[in-house]
Scaffold this motif. Structure first.
Motif, PDB file in Angstrom:
ATOM      1  N   SER A 146     -51.835  21.239 -77.037  1.00 42.00           N
ATOM      2  CA  SER A 146     -50.598  21.797 -76.483  1.00 42.00           C
ATOM      3  C   SER A 146     -50.703  21.923 -74.967  1.00 42.00           C
ATOM      4  CB  SER A 146     -50.318  23.167 -77.105  1.00 42.00           C
ATOM      5  OG  SER A 146     -51.360  24.071 -76.794  1.00 42.00           O
ATOM      6  N   VAL A 147     -49.538  21.971 -74.317  1.00 41.02           N
ATOM      7  CA  VAL A 147     -49.429  22.076 -72.862  1.00 41.02           C
ATOM      8  C   VAL A 147     -48.695  23.362 -72.521  1.00 41.02           C
ATOM      9  CG1 VAL A 147     -48.508  21.009 -70.758  1.00 41.02           C
ATOM     10  CG2 VAL A 147     -49.402  19.573 -72.603  1.00 41.02           C
ATOM     11  N   ASP A 148     -49.161  24.035 -71.467  1.00 37.68           N
ATOM     12  CA  ASP A 148     -48.523  25.279 -71.048  1.00 37.68           C
ATOM     13  C   ASP A 148     -47.363  24.960 -70.105  1.00 37.68           C
ATOM     14  OD1 ASP A 148     -47.936  27.905 -70.640  1.00 37.68           O
ATOM     15  OD2 ASP A 148     -49.574  28.289 -69.225  1.00 37.68           O
ATOM     16  N   PHE A 149     -46.212  24.638 -70.681  1.00 34.79           N
ATOM     17  CA  PHE A 149     -45.026  24.327 -69.889  1.00 34.79           C
ATOM     18  C   PHE A 149     -44.420  25.607 -69.332  1.00 34.79           C
ATOM     19  CE2 PHE A 149     -45.098  20.680 -72.891  1.00 34.79           C
ATOM     20  CZ  PHE A 149     -45.142  19.648 -71.958  1.00 34.79           C
ATOM     21  N   SER A 150     -43.937  25.550 -68.097  1.00 28.27           N
ATOM     22  CA  SER A 150     -43.290  26.715 -67.489  1.00 28.27           C
ATOM     23  C   SER A 150     -41.812  26.801 -67.856  1.00 28.27           C
ATOM     24  CB  SER A 150     -43.431  26.667 -65.966  1.00 28.27           C
ATOM     25  OG  SER A 150     -42.834  25.485 -65.443  1.00 28.27           O
ATOM     26  N   GLY A 151     -41.257  25.728 -68.359  1.00 26.78           N
ATOM     27  CA  GLY A 151     -39.864  25.714 -68.767  1.00 26.78           C
ATOM     28  C   GLY A 151     -39.561  24.489 -69.592  1.00 26.78           C
ATOM     29  N   GLY A 152     -38.558  24.591 -70.442  1.00 24.90           N
ATOM     30  CA  GLY A 152     -38.161  23.456 -71.272  1.00 24.90           C
ATOM     31  C   GLY A 152     -36.987  23.820 -72.152  1.00 24.90           C
ATOM     32  N   GLN A 153     -36.089  22.862 -72.371  1.00 24.53           N
ATOM     33  CA  GLN A 153     -34.896  23.114 -73.185  1.00 24.53           C
ATOM     34  C   GLN A 153     -34.456  21.856 -73.912  1.00 24.53           C
ATOM     35  OE1 GLN A 153     -32.189  24.336 -70.065  1.00 24.53           O
ATOM     36  NE2 GLN A 153     -32.527  26.525 -70.449  1.00 24.53           N
ATOM     37  N   ARG A 154     -33.791  22.076 -75.036  1.00 29.92           N
ATOM     38  CA  ARG A 154     -33.034  21.007 -75.693  1.00 29.92           C
ATOM     39  C   ARG A 154     -31.566  21.294 -75.431  1.00 29.92           C
ATOM     40  NH1 ARG A 154     -33.875  17.071 -79.240  1.00 29.92           N
ATOM     41  NH2 ARG A 154     -35.967  17.780 -79.771  1.00 29.92           N
ATOM     42  N   LEU A 155     -30.840  20.292 -74.919  1.00 32.22           N
ATOM     43  CA  LEU A 155     -29.460  20.472 -74.493  1.00 32.22           C
ATOM     44  C   LEU A 155     -28.490  19.695 -75.374  1.00 32.22           C
ATOM     45  CD1 LEU A 155     -30.006  19.912 -70.655  1.00 32.22           C
ATOM     46  CD2 LEU A 155     -30.010  22.099 -71.871  1.00 32.22           C
ATOM     47  N   GLN A 156     -27.284  20.200 -75.452  1.00 31.28           N
ATOM     48  CA  GLN A 156     -26.183  19.455 -76.070  1.00 31.28           C
ATOM     49  C   GLN A 156     -25.130  19.204 -75.015  1.00 31.28           C
ATOM     50  OE1 GLN A 156     -24.300  20.858 -79.838  1.00 31.28           O
ATOM     51  NE2 GLN A 156     -22.367  20.633 -78.726  1.00 31.28           N
ATOM     52  N   HIS A 157     -24.871  17.935 -74.740  1.00 34.65           N
ATOM     53  CA  HIS A 157     -23.832  17.557 -73.783  1.00 34.65           C
ATOM     54  C   HIS A 157     -22.515  17.369 -74.538  1.00 34.65           C
ATOM     55  CE1 HIS A 157     -26.733  16.783 -70.504  1.00 34.65           C
ATOM     56  NE2 HIS A 157     -27.532  16.399 -71.489  1.00 34.65           N
ATOM     57  N   GLY A 158     -21.465  18.028 -74.081  1.00 40.21           N
ATOM     58  CA  GLY A 158     -20.174  17.904 -74.738  1.00 40.21           C
ATOM     59  C   GLY A 158     -20.110  18.707 -76.028  1.00 40.21           C
ATOM     60  N   SER A 159     -19.217  18.279 -76.921  1.00 35.62           N
ATOM     61  CA  SER A 159     -19.001  18.963 -78.199  1.00 35.62           C
ATOM     62  C   SER A 159     -19.238  18.000 -79.359  1.00 35.62           C
ATOM     63  CB  SER A 159     -17.581  19.526 -78.274  1.00 35.62           C
ATOM     64  OG  SER A 159     -17.367  20.509 -77.288  1.00 35.62           O
ATOM     65  N   ILE A 160     -19.278  18.571 -80.559  1.00 33.22           N
ATOM     66  CA  ILE A 160     -19.549  17.797 -81.770  1.00 33.22           C
ATOM     67  C   ILE A 160     -18.368  17.906 -82.724  1.00 33.22           C
ATOM     68  CG2 ILE A 160     -21.074  17.497 -83.758  1.00 33.22           C
ATOM     69  CD1 ILE A 160     -22.387  16.854 -81.085  1.00 33.22           C
ATOM     70  N   ARG A 161     -17.953  16.759 -83.247  1.00 34.55           N
ATOM     71  CA  ARG A 161     -16.928  16.709 -84.279  1.00 34.55           C
ATOM     72  C   ARG A 161     -17.574  16.145 -85.549  1.00 34.55           C
ATOM     73  NH1 ARG A 161     -13.169  13.511 -81.817  1.00 34.55           N
ATOM     74  NH2 ARG A 161     -12.191  15.367 -80.912  1.00 34.55           N
ATOM     75  N   VAL A 162     -17.586  16.928 -86.612  1.00 33.43           N
ATOM     76  CA  VAL A 162     -18.177  16.472 -87.876  1.00 33.43           C
ATOM     77  C   VAL A 162     -17.149  15.627 -88.615  1.00 33.43           C
ATOM     78  CG1 VAL A 162     -19.209  17.152 -90.065  1.00 33.43           C
ATOM     79  CG2 VAL A 162     -19.675  18.494 -87.995  1.00 33.43           C
ATOM     80  N   LEU A 163     -17.461  14.362 -88.804  1.00 30.36           N
ATOM     81  CA  LEU A 163     -16.535  13.448 -89.476  1.00 30.36           C
ATOM     82  C   LEU A 163     -16.717  13.464 -90.995  1.00 30.36           C
ATOM     83  CD1 LEU A 163     -16.810  10.406 -87.016  1.00 30.36           C
ATOM     84  CD2 LEU A 163     -15.115  12.255 -87.032  1.00 30.36           C
ATOM     85  N   LYS A 164     -17.957  13.685 -91.424  1.00 31.21           N
ATOM     86  CA  LYS A 164     -18.194  13.726 -92.877  1.00 31.21           C
ATOM     87  C   LYS A 164     -19.533  14.401 -93.155  1.00 31.21           C
ATOM     88  CE  LYS A 164     -18.224  10.865 -97.091  1.00 31.21           C
ATOM     89  NZ  LYS A 164     -17.050  11.514 -97.724  1.00 31.21           N
ATOM     90  N   GLU A 165     -19.531  15.320 -94.119  1.00 30.35           N
ATOM     91  CA  GLU A 165     -20.784  15.894 -94.612  1.00 30.35           C
ATOM     92  C   GLU A 165     -21.421  14.891 -95.575  1.00 30.35           C
ATOM     93  OE1 GLU A 165     -22.179  18.702 -93.722  1.00 30.35           O
ATOM     94  OE2 GLU A 165     -20.539  19.605 -92.548  1.00 30.35           O
ATOM     95  N   LEU A 166     -22.721  14.734 -95.454  1.00 29.06           N
ATOM     96  CA  LEU A 166     -23.432  13.741 -96.257  1.00 29.06           C
ATOM     97  C   LEU A 166     -24.397  14.421 -97.228  1.00 29.06           C
ATOM     98  CD1 LEU A 166     -24.272  11.180 -93.415  1.00 29.06           C
ATOM     99  CD2 LEU A 166     -22.346  11.117 -95.024  1.00 29.06           C
ATOM    100  N   ARG A 167     -24.290  14.065 -98.510  1.00 30.85           N
ATOM    101  CA  ARG A 167     -25.199  14.556 -99.550  1.00 30.85           C
ATOM    102  C   ARG A 167     -25.505  13.402-100.497  1.00 30.85           C
ATOM    103  NH1 ARG A 167     -24.365  18.011 -96.434  1.00 30.85           N
ATOM    104  NH2 ARG A 167     -24.040  20.266 -96.755  1.00 30.85           N
TER     105      ARG A 167
END
Length: 343
Positions: A146-167
Motif C-alpha cells: 500500500s501507498v500513503d496517499f495524501s489525497g484521492g477521490q473517485r469522481l462522477q462527471h455529469g449525471s446518470i440515467r438508468v435505461l434498464k435494470e439488469l438481472r
C-alpha cells in the motif's frame, strides 16, 4: 439528438409546413429521457433490438454527452463518489502518472477532465505524485504494498440515467474485476456500480457469482446494438447468478437542473485559512476613519466660519463707535465733493 430535432422543427416552421414541424417536435431522440427499451430488449437480431426502443434506435455510448469539434466537453456538474479522507481505501491500480506536482493541481486537472474517474496524490514521490485513470482493485492494490496517499477521490462527471435494470443476464466482453473487498455483498454491489458511474464510457455493469463486471472500451468492445446470443446471454452460470446490474447513460444536465453550485476549477487554498472572514475588517476600520475625518473637517469649517463672522461683527461695531453712529452721504456739486452728515 434533441438539438437536431429542434432544428428540424424550427426549419419546418420557417417553411410554413406545420405538419412537418409538429412531427419533428414529437420525434424522440436517442438521448430523450423517455427513450427506454421494452421488455424484449435485447432482441435476437439487430432489427429486433433497435425496434425495442421508442426512438427506433438503441443509444450509443456518449449519445447524451456534449461533444464539440470531436472532443469530449467538460460538464459543469461533478460529484465526489468516494474519498480517501472518508474511509475509501483508494489503493487503485490502472492509473497513469500526470504532470501535476501539487495535490490541488492534481485534483483540479481530474475535475476538469470528464475522462478522469480517479485521482490520487503520493507526496513522497520525487517527480510529482499525481496519478489519474480508471482505478481498479482500489481495496487491495492488487496485492502490492500500500501507498500513503495524501489525497484521492473517485469522481462522477455529469449525471446518470438508468435505461434498464439488469438481472439474470450476462453481457459479454465486460472487464471482470472480481470481488471488491467490501464487508458484504451489498457493499461490493455498490462499489461495482460506482466504478461504472465514474467512467463516462461505461454503459454496463453487472454483479454475479464471480464478482463485478464493467464495460471498459480500452479492454474490449460490447456488441452494438446488443443482441441475445452474440453480445448477451441468459444461459451461462454467471447470467443465472447476476443479482444486480444496469444499462446506463451518462449525460450532462442543463444548468436549470442545478441543485447546488459545483466549483470545477478550484484555486489554491486561502492563505488566511479559517480567518479568511476577517479580511473585511481593515476595510471597515478604514471606512470609520474616513467618516471621522470628514466629521472633524466639517466641525473645523463651521468653527472657522463662526470665527470670521465674529471678527466682522467686531469691526462694524468699532467703525460705528468712531463715527458717532452717524451715517454719511456723498453729494456731487459741480466739481467738488462735500461730505455732509445725514440727518
Amino acid at each position: 439528438g434533441a438539438a437536431e430535432a429542434q432544428a428540424a422543427a424550427k426549419a419546418a416552421k420557417a417553411a410554413g409546413d406545420q405538419a412537418k414541424a409538429q412531427a419533428a417536435e414529437q420525434a424522440m431522440s436517442v438521448d430523450d429521457p423517455r427513450n427506454v427499451p421494452g421488455p424484449y430488449w435485447p432482441g435476437k437480431t439487430a432489427e429486433e433490438s433497435q425496434s425495442a426502443w421508442p426512438a427506433g434506435q438503441q443509444p450509443q455510448s456518449m449519445a447524451a454527452w456534449p461533444v464539440h469539434d470531436g472532443k469530449v466537453s467538460m460538464c459543469w456538474k461533478t460529484e465526489v463518489l468516494q474519498d480517501i479522507h472518508d474511509g475509501w481505501p483508494g489503493q487503485c491500480v490502472g492509473l497513469n502518472l500526470v504532470q501535476a506536482p501539487q495535490q490541488k493541481k492534481c485534483e483540479n486537472s481530474c475535475l476538469n477532465d470528464p475522462r478522469c474517474p480517479v485521482w490520487q496524490f503520493n507526496p513522497g514521490q520525487t517527480q510529482g505524485g499525481c496519478w489519474q485513470g480508471q482505478g481498479f482493485k482500489c481495496d487491495s492494490r492488487n496485492g502490492m504494498s500500500s501507498v500513503d496517499f495524501s489525497g484521492g477521490q473517485r469522481l462522477q462527471h455529469g449525471s446518470i440515467r438508468v435505461l434498464k435494470e439488469l438481472r439474470r443476464i450476462e453481457i459479454r466482453h465486460l472487464r471482470d474485476l472480481g470481488f471488491l473487498g467490501g464487508k458484504d455483498e451489498a457493499e461490493n454491489i455498490g462499489n461495482c456500480r460506482l466504478i461504472c458511474y465514474s467512467d463516462i464510457l461505461c454503459q454496463y455493469w453487472l454483479y454475479g457469482n464471480t464478482g463485478c463486471k464493467v464495460e471498459d472500451p480500452t479492454y474490449a468492445f460490447v456488441e452494438y446494438p446488443l443482441t441475445m446470443g452474440i453480445g448477451a446471454t441468459m444461459r451461462s452460470s454467471y447470467a443465472e447468478s447476476v443479482v444486480a446490474g444496469q444499462f446506463i447513460q451518462h449525460y450532462c444536465p442543463p444548468r436549470g437542473e442545478q441543485i447546488q453550485t459545483v466549483v470545477v476549477s478550484k484555486g489554491e487554498p486561502d492563505p488566511l485559512g479559517e480567518f479568511a472572514g476577517w479580511r473585511i475588517v481593515p476595510y471597515i476600520i478604514l471606512t470609520v476613519l474616513v467618516l471621522m475625518f470628514l466629521s472633524l473637517l466639517g466641525f473645523f469649517v463651521r468653527d472657522y466660519q463662526k470665527m470670521l463672522h465674529h471678527r466682522r461683527s467686531r469691526v462694524v461695531q468699532s467703525h460705528n463707535s468712531t463715527t458717532g453712529g452717524q451715517t454719511f452721504q456723498t453729494f456731487r456739486c459741480s466739481s467738488d465733493r462735500h461730505r455732509l452728515p445725514a440727518n
